[in-house]
Design a protein around this motif. Structure first.
Motif, PDB file in Angstrom:
ATOM      1  N   PRO A  12       0.797  -1.237   0.000  1.00  0.00           N
ATOM      2  CA  PRO A  12       0.000   0.000   0.000  1.00  0.00           C
ATOM      3  C   PRO A  12       0.827   1.283   0.000  1.00  0.00           C
ATOM      4  O   PRO A  12       0.303   2.339   0.369  1.00  0.00           O
ATOM      5  CB  PRO A  12      -0.778  -0.124   1.312  1.00  0.00           C
ATOM      6  N   PRO A  14       2.180   4.680  -1.102  1.00  0.00           N
ATOM      7  CA  PRO A  14       1.345   5.582  -1.904  1.00  0.00           C
ATOM      8  C   PRO A  14       2.027   6.315  -3.040  1.00  0.00           C
ATOM      9  O   PRO A  14       1.348   6.869  -3.908  1.00  0.00           O
ATOM     10  CB  PRO A  14       0.849   6.592  -0.858  1.00  0.00           C
ATOM     11  N   TYR A  50       5.430  -0.311   8.123  1.00  0.00           N
ATOM     12  CA  TYR A  50       4.066   0.027   8.514  1.00  0.00           C
ATOM     13  C   TYR A  50       3.658  -0.832   9.719  1.00  0.00           C
ATOM     14  O   TYR A  50       4.023  -2.008   9.798  1.00  0.00           O
ATOM     15  CB  TYR A  50       3.099  -0.222   7.363  1.00  0.00           C
ATOM     16  N   GLU A 290      -1.758  12.102   2.499  1.00  0.00           N
ATOM     17  CA  GLU A 290      -3.091  11.577   2.743  1.00  0.00           C
ATOM     18  C   GLU A 290      -3.223  10.242   2.023  1.00  0.00           C
ATOM     19  O   GLU A 290      -2.387   9.897   1.183  1.00  0.00           O
ATOM     20  CB  GLU A 290      -4.146  12.571   2.240  1.00  0.00           C
ATOM     21  N   PRO A 291      -4.244   9.447   2.348  1.00  0.00           N
ATOM     22  CA  PRO A 291      -4.447   8.171   1.638  1.00  0.00           C
ATOM     23  C   PRO A 291      -4.536   8.385   0.133  1.00  0.00           C
ATOM     24  O   PRO A 291      -5.035   9.416  -0.333  1.00  0.00           O
ATOM     25  CB  PRO A 291      -5.781   7.661   2.207  1.00  0.00           C
ATOM     26  N   ARG A 292      -4.064   7.404  -0.628  1.00  0.00           N
ATOM     27  CA  ARG A 292      -3.996   7.547  -2.080  1.00  0.00           C
ATOM     28  C   ARG A 292      -5.365   7.803  -2.701  1.00  0.00           C
ATOM     29  O   ARG A 292      -5.458   8.498  -3.718  1.00  0.00           O
ATOM     30  CB  ARG A 292      -3.357   6.304  -2.709  1.00  0.00           C
ATOM     31  N   GLU A 293      -6.414   7.274  -2.109  1.00  0.00           N
ATOM     32  CA  GLU A 293      -7.732   7.488  -2.701  1.00  0.00           C
ATOM     33  C   GLU A 293      -8.148   8.955  -2.687  1.00  0.00           C
ATOM     34  O   GLU A 293      -9.060   9.366  -3.417  1.00  0.00           O
ATOM     35  CB  GLU A 293      -8.790   6.633  -1.989  1.00  0.00           C
ATOM     36  N   LYS A 294      -7.459   9.774  -1.880  1.00  0.00           N
ATOM     37  CA  LYS A 294      -7.763  11.206  -1.836  1.00  0.00           C
ATOM     38  C   LYS A 294      -6.880  12.025  -2.779  1.00  0.00           C
ATOM     39  O   LYS A 294      -6.999  13.243  -2.833  1.00  0.00           O
ATOM     40  CB  LYS A 294      -7.606  11.729  -0.410  1.00  0.00           C
TER      41      LYS A 294
END
Length: 423
Positions: A12, A14, A50, A290-294
């Motif tokens: 995961p 990013p 992580y 921030e999380p990759r989906e953002k």
């Protein structure tokens, strides 16, 4: 086909090569291929394992149809010394070799470089299992390390790096590069032209896409409504030189509507905070990843996105963020060497403006010019988006790699069968 992807970074994580290898693996699975990935425990960009992977030596998991085989990494925090880097790479060389043998024999191996020592277990595994190798070169370590002052030219480490690169090229059936600028250097290292294929890094233009600045959650959260946002988001390392951005911001404090936003790893941001205090750049906002989906929303919050390099980086250094910014429909302001691959990519796209590297006055002047000409900014963003769709689309890259893997596997099979037919 059965395809083994050998990559130090993967989901995961990013940024960097990880999202590209993740998209490639998942795209191949969707087309009916079997894919397994040999990779390390996630640690980038924080350079800390992580939390959910801490204390594990080996771990095999599945994500979106891809078998992910993770192995131990010796990670020693966000400020690695040269010895730490060697131990990190060495730990992956040894531990990953075990994971590679824990699975089916692939028809082709796809290996990414850097890190450079990865070529050792890949070559060994390819030899033992009689598998062809496609080597993907993202950077040429022997030259890049000298350029940024990490090692001395003609020193022992450079000679070792050069030897490892030649091993990687020799054992690969094909070498894929992300820009034609690499080809001349590879020729000088003895790689024949017929062995080299150019496949640019890609971007998922359906995921990264133009979004409106109005009602943008990132802008609202950080009180950036009504601001002209100059954004840098990504890795902060030896090749970037973000101090120039802070200095440029300080030169523009008299225009309160202009806001600089730098998104990166927390430890690197702490060092930049010191620069902000030194230059009294109170118009710079430093924010963690921030999380990759953002990511699409983050990119859409910008009016202009920055690509920054130091003047000493290799001419063929090609930041993958260029494709991403172009796809987002935002104008690029690139502070990069005028003879480099990054400069060429921005100019060819028609999606940005280029200024000299490490020149804070030139960068500040360019920001102010774009701020005063919003129609120009919009036009650059639109041209960049169109260019990304036409030249950097993921499906086109996937077609190239799928055909390349099939051709390499077929050629290898013919070589194996040839002696049998003669008999």
């Amino acid at each position: 086909m059965r395809i083994l992807i050998y990559s130090y970074n993967y989901y995961p994580e990013p940024i960097g090569i990880a999202p590209l290898m993740t998209e490639l693996a998942q795209g191949l699975v969707k087309r009916g291929h079997q894919v397994r990935v040999v990779t390390g425990m996630p640690n980038y960009p924080q350079r800390r394992i992580y939390p959910q992977y801490e204390g594990k030596f080996y771990l095999t998991e599945e994500h979106n149809g891809v078998t992910i085989q993770r192995s131990y990494l010796r990670v020693n925090g966000p400020h690695p010394t040269l010895l730490d880097r060697l131990l990190l790479d060495g730990s992956f060389v040894v531990s990953s070799a075990v994971q590679a043998f824990r699975g089916w024999r692939p028809d082709v191996i796809f290996s990414t470089m850097p890190p450079l020592p990865i070529c050792v277990p890949v070559a060994f595994y390819g030899w033992i299992r009689a598998c062809p190798i496609v080597l993907n070169v993202q950077d040429i370590v022997s030259e890049a390390a000298v350029r940024v002052g990490l090692v001395k030219k003609n020193g022992l480490l450079v000679r070792i790096a050069d030897a490892l690169e030649k091993l990687a090229y020799c054992t690969a059936s094909q070498v894929s590069v992300i820009d034609s600028g690499f080809i001349k250097k590879l020729h000088s290292q003895g790689v024949p032209p017929e062995k080299i294929v150019c496949v640019p890094n890609w971007v998922d233009v359906n995921f990264i896409r133009p979004l409106p600045k109005e009602s943008n959650s990132f802008r609202e959260t950080h009180k950036l409504q009504g601001k002209f946002v100059v954004l840098y988001a990504g890795n902060i390392a030896l090749t970037q030189g973000l101090q120039t951005v802070v200095q440029a911001a300080a030169r523009l404090k008299h225009i309160p509507e202009i806001a600089f936003v730098i998104v990166g790893e927390s430890t690197a941001l702490a060092r930049l905070q010191e620069d902000c205090e030194t230059y009294k750049a109170n118009n710079v906002m430093l924010l963690p990843f921030e999380p990759r989906e953002k990511l699409p929303e983050l990119l859409a919050a910008a009016d202009v996105s920055l690509v920054v390099q130091k003047r000493r980086v290799t001419n063929f250094n090609m930041p993958s963020k260029i494709q991403v910014i172009l796809a987002s429909g935002r104008a690029i302001l690139a502070s990069v060497p005028e003879t480099g691959t990054a400069q060429k990519a921005v100019q060819q796209s028609g999606g940005g403006v280029v200024v000299a590297p490490e020149d804070s006055q030139a960068l500040a002047d360019a920001v102010e010019d774009l701020y005063l000409h919003p129609a120009k900014v919009d036009a650059l963003g639109e041209q960049g988006r169109n260019y990304a769709v036409e030249n950097y689309g993921f499906e086109e890259a996937l077609n190239h790699y799928e055909a390349l893997f099939a051709a390499v596997a077929a050629s290898h099979a013919e070589k194996i069968l040839a002696p049998i037919k003669i008999r």
